[in-house]
Design a protein around this motif. Structure first.
Motif, mmCIF file in Angstrom:
data_model
loop_
_atom_site.group_PDB
_atom_site.id
_atom_site.type_symbol
_atom_site.label_atom_id
_atom_site.label_comp_id
_atom_site.label_asym_id
_atom_site.label_seq_id
_atom_site.Cartn_x
_atom_site.Cartn_y
_atom_site.Cartn_z
ATOM 1 N N ASP A 3 0.811 -1.229 0.000
ATOM 2 C CA ASP A 3 0.000 0.000 0.000
ATOM 3 C C ASP A 3 0.840 1.273 0.000
ATOM 4 N N GLU A 4 1.920 1.309 -0.757
ATOM 5 C CA GLU A 4 2.727 2.525 -0.857
ATOM 6 C C GLU A 4 3.140 2.793 -2.296
ATOM 7 N N PRO A 5 2.195 3.011 -3.200
ATOM 8 C CA PRO A 5 2.567 3.227 -4.605
ATOM 9 C C PRO A 5 3.414 4.479 -4.809
ATOM 10 N N HIS A 6 3.137 5.551 -4.038
ATOM 11 C CA HIS A 6 3.913 6.779 -4.206
ATOM 12 C C HIS A 6 5.365 6.569 -3.783
ATOM 13 N N GLY A 7 5.566 5.812 -2.702
ATOM 14 C CA GLY A 7 6.925 5.535 -2.268
ATOM 15 C C GLY A 7 7.701 4.732 -3.289
ATOM 16 N N VAL A 8 7.046 3.761 -3.929
ATOM 17 C CA VAL A 8 7.717 2.952 -4.948
ATOM 18 C C VAL A 8 8.126 3.819 -6.131
ATOM 19 N N ARG A 9 7.224 4.703 -6.558
ATOM 20 C CA ARG A 9 7.559 5.564 -7.695
ATOM 21 C C ARG A 9 8.726 6.477 -7.360
ATOM 22 N N ALA A 10 8.723 7.047 -6.164
ATOM 23 C CA ALA A 10 9.823 7.931 -5.769
ATOM 24 C C ALA A 10 11.141 7.170 -5.691
ATOM 25 N N LEU A 11 11.102 5.947 -5.185
ATOM 26 C CA LEU A 11 12.320 5.149 -5.087
ATOM 27 C C LEU A 11 12.831 4.759 -6.463
ATOM 28 N N ARG A 12 11.940 4.383 -7.358
ATOM 29 C CA ARG A 12 12.354 4.060 -8.737
ATOM 30 C C ARG A 12 13.021 5.270 -9.392
ATOM 31 N N ASP A 13 12.439 6.435 -9.186
ATOM 32 C CA ASP A 13 13.032 7.645 -9.776
ATOM 33 C C ASP A 13 14.423 7.902 -9.211
ATOM 34 N N ALA A 14 14.607 7.663 -7.913
ATOM 35 C CA ALA A 14 15.908 7.906 -7.283
ATOM 36 C C ALA A 14 16.971 6.934 -7.782
ATOM 37 N N LEU A 15 16.559 5.764 -8.234
ATOM 38 C CA LEU A 15 17.519 4.758 -8.716
ATOM 39 C C LEU A 15 17.959 5.025 -10.152
ATOM 40 N N HIS A 16 17.239 5.894 -10.871
ATOM 41 C CA HIS A 16 17.625 6.336 -12.219
ATOM 42 C C HIS A 16 17.790 5.189 -13.208
ATOM 43 N N GLY A 17 17.091 4.092 -12.994
ATOM 44 C CA GLY A 17 17.137 2.990 -13.949
ATOM 45 C C GLY A 17 18.478 2.321 -14.082
ATOM 46 N N ARG A 18 19.332 2.425 -13.061
ATOM 47 C CA ARG A 18 20.680 1.842 -13.146
ATOM 48 C C ARG A 18 20.691 0.357 -12.815
ATOM 49 N N HIS A 19 19.622 -0.164 -12.226
ATOM 50 C CA HIS A 19 19.603 -1.559 -11.802
ATOM 51 C C HIS A 19 18.281 -2.210 -12.213
ATOM 52 N N PRO A 20 18.307 -3.537 -12.352
ATOM 53 C CA PRO A 20 17.023 -4.244 -12.398
ATOM 54 C C PRO A 20 16.292 -4.041 -11.072
ATOM 55 N N VAL A 21 14.990 -3.801 -11.128
ATOM 56 C CA VAL A 21 14.193 -3.567 -9.934
ATOM 57 C C VAL A 21 13.044 -4.561 -9.896
ATOM 58 N N LEU A 22 12.896 -5.240 -8.759
ATOM 59 C CA LEU A 22 11.796 -6.181 -8.551
ATOM 60 C C LEU A 22 10.942 -5.665 -7.402
ATOM 61 N N VAL A 23 9.711 -5.279 -7.717
ATOM 62 C CA VAL A 23 8.771 -4.834 -6.702
ATOM 63 C C VAL A 23 7.896 -6.020 -6.302
#
Length: 460
Positions: A87-107
């Motif tokens: 139940d934290e979609p906004h937090g996930v989006r903010a974290l993805r943005d902070a990672l700048h697509g440098r890594h594979p991400v598994l939510v």
């Protein structure tokens, strides 16, 4: 690799005796080893000779020095980020943005009320953060996996200082410093100064009984293969599963490092009741951890003689207390002087050790032991004075923008909530181990085995 001396390292006898603290450790070196160590601590590189590497490892694992790797073969491509979330979609989006697509991400969606878009896996019902992390690891194909909670934001360059530690094949896990995000409210300022996730500004070797005894899984980098060998996080634990993992890693012979040169920011609790519920939850982990790791959960560690000295002082027997403190100092000197420590320095260390024990007992009395300790303390004048002195001493850590009354009230409520959780967890687990001090004269080392320590935790 280079070595950086620990901030509290003391060098005696022309470099042949090294003393570290928390716990107190003494390492006696041969003349040739002392020359090598002196050169390394002055900035010289550690060579590839196996004997040199082993000596450097001993310095690091004893907490006397910290490794610095100028180069590393590891990069962002070797890391998959797993985000357990509910139940934290906004937090996930903010974290993805902070990672700048440098890594594979598994939510991993742990049973959110509304399914999270883009999640790699979803639990139909909440199973807890440990289960969510384990589910994510099943799909990881890289050598390293980074666990980041949805309420953290990594700072610029956060990953590189962590990756460098994996140049040592014995290192299985590394964590950055997790600081509470700055804010203007009293709660945010309190969390910034006293968050249990913030383990300080000094690097450390991690393990039971060490200065840094655990790492929070809010931000944690682990070797994927080692994590799978250990079976991942214990899904039966709602709190303390990260502490359990770190202690299982060290018990299996792996090394774990804390690296504050890397920093992530953690969102503070939204209100004071939420903060106290969190602290209570953290406390409840003491019972399950005691079932798994025994006296590693003790909130105070001291020798029987030291315990007797402080008990005598508290019950109004100052002469007995001083006599016992003298015995304790003599036992410590018997360990230190043959190792090359001058008698005067050994006496200073004994005094410093007694002072540290006093602070440790005061903290334990107000946190884990308060249901028994506070009623006993507040019924007598001596006890009330002791509580007042402890609260006054805590003002030293107060942020300038937080008034003394709020700081003391918040800290006391924090302690009481955590201590209540400790007692509740101990009762549920049917164990008294978290409620008792560890009176062993030979504390456990980072590998879980008994080590050669003296009466106040001196390693020879």
């Amino acid at each position: 690799m280079m070595l950086i001396p620990d901030a509290h390292l003391r060098v005696l006898a022309d470099g042949r005796v090294l003393i570290g603290f928390a716990p107190l450790r003494v390492l006696r070196l041969s003349p040739s080893a002392a020359r090598l160590t002196t050169r390394w601590l002055a900035g010289g590189p550690v060579g590839a000779d196996p004997a040199h590497q082993e000596l450097a490892r001993r310095l690091v694992t004893a907490g006397l020095a910290h490794p610095c790797h100028a180069h590393t073969r590891w990069g962002p491509q070797d890391v998959t980020v797993v985000i357990p979330v509910r139940d934290e979609p906004h937090g996930v989006r903010a974290l993805r943005d902070a990672l700048h697509g440098r890594h594979p991400v598994l939510v991993v969606d742990d049973g959110s009320a509304e399914p999270l878009p883009g999640a790699a896996a979803r639990h139909p019902a909440p199973l807890g953060p440990a289960a969510a992390r384990n589910t994510g690891v099943l799909s990881v194909t890289t050598a390293l996996v980074a666990f980041l909670d949805a309420d953290v934001t990594p700072g610029p360059g956060w990953l590189e200082p962590l990756l460098a530690h994996f140049e040592d094949p014995r290192v299985a896990a590394v964590a950055p410093r997790v600081r509470s995000r700055p804010g203007r409210s009293p709660l945010a300022r309190y969390e910034r100064a006293r968050s249990p996730l913030d383990l300080g500004a000094a690097p450390a070797e991690v393990g039971p009984g060490a200065r840094v005894g655990y790492l929070p899984s809010a931000a944690l980098l682990v070797r994927t293969s080692v994590l799978r060998e250990l079976g991942g996080f214990d899904e039966r634990m709602r709190f303390g599963e990260d502490v359990d993992l770190i202690w299982r890693l060290t018990a299996a012979g792996h090394r774990v490092r804390y690296e504050p040169a890397s920093e992530v920011l953690h969102r503070p609790r939204p209100n004071w009741p939420a903060l106290l519920r969190q602290r209570f939850g953290y406390g409840t982990s003491a019972g399950p951890l005691a079932r798994r790791h025994g006296r590693a959960v003790a909130h105070a560690r001291l020798s029987p003689v030291t315990a007797a000295a402080w008990t005598a002082g508290f019950v109004g027997r100052p002469r007995t207390a001083l006599a016992l403190a003298g015995v304790d100092a003599a036992l410590l000197a018997r360990e230190l002087v043959p190792a090359g420590v001058p008698a005067r320095a050994a006496l200073r260390l004994a005094v410093r050790g007694q002072s540290a024990v006093g602070r440790m007992l005061a903290d334990a009395a107000l946190r884990a032991w308060w249901p028994v300790a506070l009623p006993a303390l507040l019924t007598g004048r001596r006890g009330r004075v002791a509580v007042a002195l402890v609260l006054l001493a805590r003002l030293r850590g107060r942020p300038w923008a937080l008034d003394p009354m709020t700081w003391c009230a918040a800290g006391l409520a924090d302690d009481l909530a955590y201590g209540a959780g400790v007692w509740w967890g101990a009762l549920r687990a049917r164990t008294a181990v978290p409620l008792l001090p560890d009176l062993s004269t030979r504390p456990r080392g980072n590998d879980g085995r008994r080590t050669g320590f003296g009466p106040q935790g001196v390693r020879r």
